[in-house]
Design a protein around this motif. Structure first.
Motif, PDB file in Angstrom:
ATOM      1  N   LYS A  28     129.359  32.548  40.276  1.00  0.00           N
ATOM      2  CA  LYS A  28     128.120  31.773  40.299  1.00  0.00           C
ATOM      3  C   LYS A  28     127.111  32.428  41.234  1.00  0.00           C
ATOM      4  O   LYS A  28     127.480  33.008  42.253  1.00  0.00           O
ATOM      5  CB  LYS A  28     128.398  30.336  40.784  1.00  0.00           C
ATOM      6  N   SER A  29     125.846  32.296  40.896  1.00  0.00           N
ATOM      7  CA  SER A  29     124.780  32.788  41.771  1.00  0.00           C
ATOM      8  C   SER A  29     124.355  31.674  42.716  1.00  0.00           C
ATOM      9  O   SER A  29     124.214  30.516  42.309  1.00  0.00           O
ATOM     10  CB  SER A  29     123.578  33.234  40.936  1.00  0.00           C
ATOM     11  N   LEU A  30     124.154  32.036  43.984  1.00  0.00           N
ATOM     12  CA  LEU A  30     123.707  31.070  44.987  1.00  0.00           C
ATOM     13  C   LEU A  30     122.306  31.462  45.464  1.00  0.00           C
ATOM     14  O   LEU A  30     121.768  32.503  45.098  1.00  0.00           O
ATOM     15  CB  LEU A  30     124.674  31.055  46.175  1.00  0.00           C
ATOM     16  N   LYS A  31     121.732  30.616  46.295  1.00  0.00           N
ATOM     17  CA  LYS A  31     120.413  30.913  46.853  1.00  0.00           C
ATOM     18  C   LYS A  31     120.491  32.153  47.740  1.00  0.00           C
ATOM     19  O   LYS A  31     121.517  32.453  48.323  1.00  0.00           O
ATOM     20  CB  LYS A  31     119.930  29.720  47.687  1.00  0.00           C
ATOM     21  N   GLY A  32     119.348  32.828  47.868  1.00  0.00           N
ATOM     22  CA  GLY A  32     119.271  33.987  48.755  1.00  0.00           C
ATOM     23  C   GLY A  32     119.971  35.213  48.209  1.00  0.00           C
ATOM     24  O   GLY A  32     120.375  36.095  48.972  1.00  0.00           O
ATOM     25  N   GLY A  33     120.160  35.281  46.889  1.00  0.00           N
ATOM     26  CA  GLY A  33     120.775  36.458  46.282  1.00  0.00           C
ATOM     27  C   GLY A  33     122.272  36.559  46.467  1.00  0.00           C
ATOM     28  O   GLY A  33     122.890  37.552  46.121  1.00  0.00           O
ATOM     29  N   LYS A  34     122.885  35.513  47.033  1.00  0.00           N
ATOM     30  CA  LYS A  34     124.341  35.536  47.240  1.00  0.00           C
ATOM     31  C   LYS A  34     125.072  35.133  45.961  1.00  0.00           C
ATOM     32  O   LYS A  34     124.479  34.592  45.029  1.00  0.00           O
ATOM     33  CB  LYS A  34     124.718  34.583  48.370  1.00  0.00           C
ATOM     34  N   GLN A  35     126.384  35.383  45.968  1.00  0.00           N
ATOM     35  CA  GLN A  35     127.228  34.973  44.853  1.00  0.00           C
ATOM     36  C   GLN A  35     128.450  34.230  45.386  1.00  0.00           C
ATOM     37  O   GLN A  35     128.773  34.319  46.576  1.00  0.00           O
ATOM     38  CB  GLN A  35     127.695  36.197  44.056  1.00  0.00           C
ATOM     39  N   GLU A  70     132.691  32.040  48.891  1.00  0.00           N
ATOM     40  CA  GLU A  70     131.309  32.491  49.040  1.00  0.00           C
ATOM     41  C   GLU A  70     131.290  33.954  49.481  1.00  0.00           C
ATOM     42  O   GLU A  70     132.052  34.366  50.358  1.00  0.00           O
ATOM     43  CB  GLU A  70     130.588  31.615  50.073  1.00  0.00           C
ATOM     44  N   GLY A 124     125.660  39.026  49.935  1.00  0.00           N
ATOM     45  CA  GLY A 124     124.702  39.363  48.877  1.00  0.00           C
ATOM     46  C   GLY A 124     125.033  40.648  48.144  1.00  0.00           C
ATOM     47  O   GLY A 124     124.865  40.747  46.934  1.00  0.00           O
TER      48      GLY A 124
END
Length: 817
Positions: free
Chosen positions: A249-256, A305, A308
């Protein structure tokens, strides 16, 4: 006294132990650990279900304290510990263990994290709705009953089992000499397969697998490996891979983040999360920020988590390979079949269930038929009595008592005993006209029922139709969609090392005595290059700036190769000694490191040139020296010797096709040069070919790969040093004697101890090492070239400084940008 002595038997210990253990084994195999092929239950489970059903503790009534049911089972049927009974009851209520739980429980019945359930005094339980199907018709003489342990009650040997519980809920257990591991399956698929098998008794496993796709675990997941699955269904034993359901999944701030929503069957979620977090803490994988268990009452969720720039798929592959996020599930389908343990395949299990249902339905039909026939006989008597009611009443009134009345009815009107009993117990309100009509209706219905039941007993097609209808009704009521996804192939998990190791530049050092270390560039720059932590007698054979992703190869003079990924080399300050190679791999007393190389990739095309003191030479490709699984504890052989006195004098690596020549020098002063192409390429566990024609106990002192324009420096045992052009030794062929490179003296002739080659006009110093560990630094530019027949000039006083033992290019300090 004589009577007592007659009872004494003389038996061998083997006979006594064998007989007793045999009885014990039979007991735990049949009566404890293995399920019955017919109802899929172990004795303790069967007793729990039967006791709860007999007690009226069913799905349509309220919950009761678990302690009451456990006490009832223990007191009447199962004379064992209450904890084992309660554990069995709890497991039958856990929807992450059973595909269709047989017990409903209020309160804490444990968790997928392996939390213990609350004590039985706190929890409440009752049979689930589908468990009712396990016990249906048990009161119709469908199964055999036996006395319980104290002969005060009767208990069933098997339950009628309206659905194939063995495969629906699976089983696991260990007994004497046998273990079982049967996975849960989908109820709807099993019933479709049973219906098909009922119509096609000769169906094979492949045909049945069009209906039974594979196990259907209550925890879902993805099952891989159709070939292993088919083998398991054919033989009862097979191996498949079960992996978690994951998504990136993609998270905010370009993280995965890696989201895990289903985990393999019987994996402890808490331990799985802990293991993944330990990998994060130990930094065995670069890029994991946090591991969170976000499971709640709506379902299971684990979030991993990531940073990036992390390789999400690579990290997922690592976790699948190194944690229980993916497991190997081994089928071992053992059940009690015909009173003995047997490993069963899919068809055997389904056929045994069909045969059992035939038996159950036949017994139930016979019971219902007997009841219907008895009732019809009574109804016929009542109808006849109502048709001659006045005479019957007169007869009864004229009788002296009940017994007399019955006898008179039998005698005067040809009623049977049973009919006479029904007439004398008839209530007055039944003497209405409507009741006669009701009796006639009942008689007609009984006639139809008797015909239907007789047909079932007489015709196999009718019996099969009953089985089919019963199973389809179960499917309609209880079937649920499949949870586990099936994939044909087992995906090979490839983990790129860049996932596990951060790409970092370090300074790597390997010493002659076997000390290795890597230091940060900062630590190296903050120290003096000579302050390297080594003992005075030791010196580096490799000093280089490398990446933590590089590979280190270390070669010993005894033909052993030691491999280390650079990131596994102990990280130490530059001033520290580092770790000795013997901490993980033992070296012989006379064994030392003679060469070390680093490679960016093990796919590098290149080869090592290896020469020994007894005159053997070979080339071995890097591809033939790839590390094995046990590289951490065991060295790999790269050279096989023909004599125990032999050892390797030098190894050089060639990764290009430059026109190099091999140069060898012997102790007796002979030099030989030939093309590298003449050296054969052999595998690791070989000796190689003859390098030089050695005579009179002569030995090879060293090997150098040289160009025609190179120069060499020779050191002799008398402390003389000689600089000579490589071209002084002509290029000939392998295995020749060579040409003399020293002037022959009759008194105290010089012998070559060692030699080294370098490009012409080289500015790099050469170092001579003596037996007293004294080092002499010599600049090649300070010495003129000598002719082949000269002995050079003396540079070492052997009386005070010791004998020369080696000459080598001195390792220069690294210039780090």
């Amino acid at each position: 006294m004589a009577e007592h002595t007659q009872n004494i038997q003389e038996l061998t210990l083997e006979d006594v132990m064998g007989e007793r253990f045999g009885r014990y084994s039979k007991s735990i195999i049949q009566d404890r650990a293995l399920p019955d092929i017919r109802d899929g239950l172990k004795p303790v489970q069967r007793r729990i279900l039967y006791a709860m059903n007999k007690d009226g503790n069913t799905y349509d009534k309220g919950f009761r304290k678990s302690a009451k049911s456990v006490g009832n089972v223990m007191g009447n049927y199962h004379p064992h510990g209450d904890s084992s009974i309660y554990e069995a009851m709890v497991r039958m209520s856990q929807d992450w263990k059973l595909r269709n739980p047989l017990v409903e429980m209020h309160g804490n019945n444990g968790s997928i994290d392996a939390d213990p359930p609350a004590a039985m005094r706190y929890t409440e339980a009752r049979l689930s709705k589908i468990a009712n199907m396990m016990l249906q018709d048990i009161d119709k003489n469908t199964v055999d009953f036996v006395p319980n342990f104290d002969d005060t009650e009767q208990e069933p040997t098997v339950l009628p089992a309206r659905f194939p519980n063995l495969l629906v809920n699976g089983a696991s257990g260990i007994s004497a000499g046998y273990a079982t591991e049967i996975p849960p399956h989908n109820l709807g698929e099993l019933i479709d397969a049973l219906v098909y098998l009922l119509a096609h008794p000769n169906a094979d496993t492949t045909a049945l697998m069009t209906y039974v796709k594979g196990p259907d675990y209550p925890t879902g997941g993805i099952l891989q490996g159709l070939s292993g699955l088919k083998k398991a269904y054919e033989t009862g034993a097979g191996r498949v891979v079960l992996r978690s359901q994951t998504a990136i999944k993609s998270l905010k701030g370009g993280k995965q983040a890696i989201e895990i929503t289903e985990i393999p069957y019987e994996v402890n979620k808490a331990l799985l999360v802990k293991k993944m977090d330990e990998i994060r803490i130990a930094k065995r994988v670069e890029g994991i920020v946090e591991v969170r268990d976000e499971s709640d009452r709506s379902g299971l969720t684990i979030m991993v988590e990531l940073k990036g720039d992390a390789d999400a798929q690579g990290i997922l592959n690592y976790l699948l390979k190194n944690t229980d996020l993916q497991i190997t599930y081994n089928f071992n389908m053992v059940a009690i079949h015909n009173m003995r343990p047997e490993r069963i395949g899919l068809k055997t299990a389904l056929q045994a269930y069909i045969d059992f249902q035939r038996e159950i339905i036949t017994k139930r039909t016979r019971f219902d038929l007997d009841k219907a026939q008895q009732r019809q006989h009574i109804v016929e008597g009542l109808i006849k009595a109502l048709s001659i009611l006045d005479q019957v009443i007169a007869t009864i009134r004229a009788s002296q008592n009940r017994k007399d009345a019955k006898q008179n009815l039998v005698k005067q009107y040809d009623f049977t005993e049973a009919q006479a009993e029904a007439i004398v117990t008839l209530q007055l309100y039944r003497l209405t006209n409507t009741d006669v009509t009701e009796l006639q209706k009942e008689h007609d219905q009984l006639t139809k029922d008797i015909a239907r039941l007789s047909d079932i007993l007489a015709n196999d097609a009718s019996l099969r139709q009953v089985i089919r209808s019963q199973m389809q009704a179960i499917k309609k009521a209880f079937a649920t969609p499949r949870l586990t996804k099936i994939e044909a192939e087992i995906e090979e998990l490839k983990v790129d090392r860049t996932v596990m190791v951060a790409d970092e530049e370090v300074v790597l050092m390997v010493s002659h005595d076997g000390y290795i270390k890597r230091s940060s560039v900062r630590s190296y720059q903050a120290s003096s290059a000579d302050d390297n932590g080594l003992k005075e007698a030791d010196y580096p054979i490799l000093l280089r700036k490398v990446s933590t992703l590089d590979h280190l190869y270390m070669f010993t003079n005894r033909g052993n190769l030691i491999y280390r990924p650079v990131h596994e080399v102990a990280d130490a300050r530059w001033k520290d000694t580092g770790e000795h190679i013997s901490q993980s791999i033992g070296l012989a007393d006379d064994e030392s490191l003679i060469a070390a190389f680093t490679f960016n990739s093990l796919d590098t095309t290149g080869r090592f040139v290896i020469a020994t003191r007894m005159g053997l030479i070979k080339q071995t490709a890097l591809a033939d020296l790839l590390p094995g699984r046990t590289y951490r504890k065991h060295a790999q052989v790269y050279e096989k010797f023909k004599s125990p006195a032999d050892y390797v004098v030098n190894i050089q690596f060639v990764d290009h096709a430059a026109p190099l020549t091999v140069m060898l020098m012997s102790q007796h002063g002979l030099g030989l040069r030939y093309d590298l192409a003449e050296v054969p390429t052999n595998g690791a566990r070989t000796s190689g070919a003859k390098s030089m024609d050695l005579r009179d106990g002569d030995i090879v002192t060293n090997l150098q790969l040289v160009a025609d324009t190179d120069e060499v420096m020779i050191v002799t045992q008398r402390g003389a040093l000689k600089k000579m052009a490589v071209s002084e030794v002509p290029v000939t062929s392998r295995a020749r004697k060579g040409v003399l490179c020293l002037r022959d003296l009759k008194a105290e002739p010089h012998e070559i101890v060692d030699f080294v080659s370098f490009p012409a006009k080289s500015q790099q110093p050469v170092e001579i090492i003596t037996s007293h560990d004294i080092r002499h630094d010599i600049l090649p530019m300070d010495h003129a070239l000598n002719a082949r027949y000269s002995n050079g000039s003396f540079v070492i006083d052997i009386d005070t400084e010791g004998l020369p033992v080696a000459i080598r290019m001195k390792a220069l300090a690294l210039t780090l940008s």
